[in-house]
Write a protein that holds these residues in place. Structure first.
Motif, PDB file in Angstrom:
ATOM      1  N   LEU A 125      41.890  80.996  36.306  1.00  0.00           N
ATOM      2  CA  LEU A 125      41.666  80.312  37.782  1.00  0.00           C
ATOM      3  C   LEU A 125      41.146  81.379  38.712  1.00  0.00           C
ATOM      4  O   LEU A 125      40.288  81.023  39.581  1.00  0.00           O
ATOM      5  N   VAL A 126      41.618  82.535  38.830  1.00  0.00           N
ATOM      6  CA  VAL A 126      41.049  83.581  39.595  1.00  0.00           C
ATOM      7  C   VAL A 126      39.765  83.642  39.219  1.00  0.00           C
ATOM      8  O   VAL A 126      38.812  83.956  40.100  1.00  0.00           O
ATOM      9  N   PHE A 127      39.205  83.826  37.965  1.00  0.00           N
ATOM     10  CA  PHE A 127      37.879  84.112  37.483  1.00  0.00           C
ATOM     11  C   PHE A 127      37.168  82.614  37.798  1.00  0.00           C
ATOM     12  O   PHE A 127      35.895  82.881  38.514  1.00  0.00           O
ATOM     13  N   LEU A 128      37.564  81.599  38.067  1.00  0.00           N
ATOM     14  CA  LEU A 128      36.730  80.437  38.288  1.00  0.00           C
ATOM     15  C   LEU A 128      36.735  80.279  39.711  1.00  0.00           C
ATOM     16  O   LEU A 128      35.477  79.872  40.270  1.00  0.00           O
ATOM     17  N   ARG A 131      37.221  85.317  42.437  1.00  0.00           N
ATOM     18  CA  ARG A 131      37.970  86.452  43.429  1.00  0.00           C
ATOM     19  C   ARG A 131      38.192  87.566  42.467  1.00  0.00           C
ATOM     20  O   ARG A 131      38.055  87.549  41.163  1.00  0.00           O
ATOM     21  N   ALA A 132      38.235  88.585  43.288  1.00  0.00           N
ATOM     22  CA  ALA A 132      38.354  89.963  42.636  1.00  0.00           C
ATOM     23  C   ALA A 132      39.970  90.031  42.079  1.00  0.00           C
ATOM     24  O   ALA A 132      40.997  89.577  43.054  1.00  0.00           O
ATOM     25  N   VAL A 133      40.180  90.659  40.943  1.00  0.00           N
ATOM     26  CA  VAL A 133      41.512  90.760  40.333  1.00  0.00           C
ATOM     27  C   VAL A 133      41.813  92.245  40.578  1.00  0.00           C
ATOM     28  O   VAL A 133      41.252  93.195  40.361  1.00  0.00           O
ATOM     29  N   PRO A 134      43.157  92.619  41.239  1.00  0.00           N
ATOM     30  CA  PRO A 134      43.657  93.906  41.408  1.00  0.00           C
ATOM     31  C   PRO A 134      44.135  94.241  40.254  1.00  0.00           C
ATOM     32  O   PRO A 134      45.264  94.235  39.781  1.00  0.00           O
ATOM     33  N   GLU A 153      52.235  96.677  47.131  1.00  0.00           N
ATOM     34  CA  GLU A 153      51.040  96.115  46.575  1.00  0.00           C
ATOM     35  C   GLU A 153      51.606  95.623  45.095  1.00  0.00           C
ATOM     36  O   GLU A 153      50.979  94.663  44.771  1.00  0.00           O
ATOM     37  N   TYR A 154      52.302  96.116  44.399  1.00  0.00           N
ATOM     38  CA  TYR A 154      52.719  96.195  43.047  1.00  0.00           C
ATOM     39  C   TYR A 154      53.368  94.758  43.057  1.00  0.00           C
ATOM     40  O   TYR A 154      53.500  94.230  42.045  1.00  0.00           O
ATOM     41  N   LEU A 155      54.089  94.476  44.111  1.00  0.00           N
ATOM     42  CA  LEU A 155      55.223  93.522  44.432  1.00  0.00           C
ATOM     43  C   LEU A 155      54.488  92.140  44.821  1.00  0.00           C
ATOM     44  O   LEU A 155      54.819  90.892  44.237  1.00  0.00           O
ATOM     45  N   PHE A 358      49.656  85.367  48.555  1.00  0.00           N
ATOM     46  CA  PHE A 358      49.056  86.740  48.941  1.00  0.00           C
ATOM     47  C   PHE A 358      47.663  86.754  48.284  1.00  0.00           C
ATOM     48  O   PHE A 358      46.769  87.207  49.144  1.00  0.00           O
ATOM     49  N   LEU A 359      47.408  86.627  47.060  1.00  0.00           N
ATOM     50  CA  LEU A 359      46.147  86.666  46.341  1.00  0.00           C
ATOM     51  C   LEU A 359      45.252  85.538  46.804  1.00  0.00           C
ATOM     52  O   LEU A 359      44.071  85.795  46.927  1.00  0.00           O
TER      53      LEU A 359
END
Length: 421
Positions: A125-128, A131-134, A153-155, A358-359
């Motif tokens: 879904l992020v790809f669709l 959006r950039a993936v961390p 950030e990791y949380l 958050f993302l």
């Protein structure tokens, strides 16, 4: 956490003579605990309500403020609930014939297939959404290691943020076969003493260590009165959350050894609500850092009272078929609730909410009071539907296919061949 620990139903239970006015169980793993299973969806629902405050839904700011005040602290309470529950159910259902390797394998099969499938869906879904993936944070969260990393950030920017609690559960699973040995050797007459000491350790020892040995908060710290290292140590560091897990283990032994008094489930539920209401004025970060530990014992008492009702054969709302079914899908409910809720919220404003609060980085659409509550109900039902699909298509098939030891299948086949011959 959040994993379903109750073993499959068995038909009989063995009981010993009365001890301290209660019944001591010789084979507790032979007794189903449907009410305890149902309590999982109660905790998962509280997490859902807590996370619904992260993007404002109510156009009336006064209503939103009251909703936030009532819903904020229940997030930390529900996480403590999951950790105590894990300790209780693992101890209750531990079999003397089980090996550590078998136990760890069942936990792996329970946790990871559904977790990985949900992560894959979110990444797609992020790809669709373009959006950039961390990727660093994402890979750490896929391996369920994020709570060990002292970085916010990791949380918060993981692919599926709520899974940070699963990285703590993994430590519980790893340690349980070793912890069960000393916990099982505690004298029954001393179990209540150890239970209260465990609660006090979570309330006093952990914050005390953080204040004495970790750098204090800057004047503008968003985690005030704590610094980020202090907050991570108190709330996210897996080792310091062991007090909740141990509390659950000890309360299970209290019930098993007949040391549980005649306390009904509703008594402990009233105590929980009373403590929650009394702690509402406490600021969020201070509550998360210290006062959530006040709930270790009320939660443990509630879980034990529900289990005692099941052992006694008393029918309650928690033991109803619908509540037990919801408890069975509670793990996958927890996995998908952030993605479903915020994706729906963003979609109604023609945006992408994938990746959670958050993302996703979307603008929330606000509604009147009735419409906002209606949206929360609809989102809850949609989350339950998505959870059931993941449970039915991933979790349950994985448990049926891989959870049992392989050597049990040839033995069963050989037995069947002998009968046929």
């Amino acid at each position: 956490m959040t994993a379903k620990e109750v073993e499959p139903p068995m038909t009989a239970k063995e009981v010993a003579p009365e001890v301290g006015g209660a019944t001591a169980l010789r084979a507790p793993f032979a007794t189903r605990l449907p009410s305890v299973t149902a309590l999982r969806i109660v905790a998962a629902t509280l997490v859902f309500i807590h996370h619904s405050t992260f993007q404002p839904l109510f156009s009336d700011q006064g209503v939103q403020k009251v909703y936030n005040m009532l819903a904020y602290n229940i997030g930390a309470i529900s996480i403590t609930f999951f950790f105590v529950l894990s300790g209780f159910v693992m101890t209750w259902s531990a079999k003397p014939t089980d090996t550590a390797k078998q136990f760890w394998w069942r936990r792996f099969v329970k946790i990871f297939p559904s977790h990985l499938v949900v992560c894959a869906i979110v990444l797609f879904l992020v790809f669709l959404a373009g959006r950039a993936v961390p990727w660093r944070e994402a890979l750490v969260s896929v391996g369920l290691l994020q709570a060990w990393v002292p970085s916010n950030e990791y949380l918060l920017f993981a692919i599926n943020p709520p899974t940070w609690s699963l990285s703590i559960e993994l430590l519980f699973y790893l340690c349980f076969p070793l912890l069960l040995i000393p916990v099982s050797r505690i004298r029954p007459s001393r179990l209540w003493l150890y239970a209260w000491l465990t609660a006090a350790g979570g309330l006093l020892l952990v914050p005390g260590i953080s204040w004495l040995f970790l750098p204090g908060a800057a004047p503008d710290s968003p985690f005030s009165p704590f610094s980020w290292p202090q907050m991570w140590f108190i709330y996210f560091f897996p080792v310091t959350r062991m007090f909740e897990f141990l509390g659950g283990m000890i309360l299970a032994r209290i019930l098993m050894t007949g040391r549980w008094p005649s306390v009904r489930t509703w008594h402990t539920a009233v105590l929980m609500v009373a403590v929650w209401a009394a702690t509402l004025p406490i600021p969020g970060n201070l509550f998360d850092g210290v006062y959530r530990s006040l709930f270790i014992m009320p939660i443990a008492l509630l879980i034990t009272a529900a289990a005692a009702a099941d052992v006694a054969g008393r029918r309650t709302l928690l033991s109803s078929r619908g509540m037990v079914w919801l408890g069975e899908i509670s793990y996958t409910f927890y996995l998908v609730h952030v993605t479903v809720f915020f994706s729906l919220q963003a979609a109604l404003n023609s945006q992408w909410g994938v990746g959670g609060m958050f993302l996703g980085d979307f603008t929330s659409r606000q509604y009147g009071t009735v419409a906002a509550f209606a949206f929360i109900v609809v989102a809850y039902l949609a989350t339950a539907l998505a959870a059931w699909l993941v449970y039915a298509l991933v979790e349950r098939p994985a448990m049926r296919r891989w959870a049992r030891p392989r050597r049990a299948r040839p033995a069963a086949s050989a037995s069947a061949s002998t009968r046929t011959a």
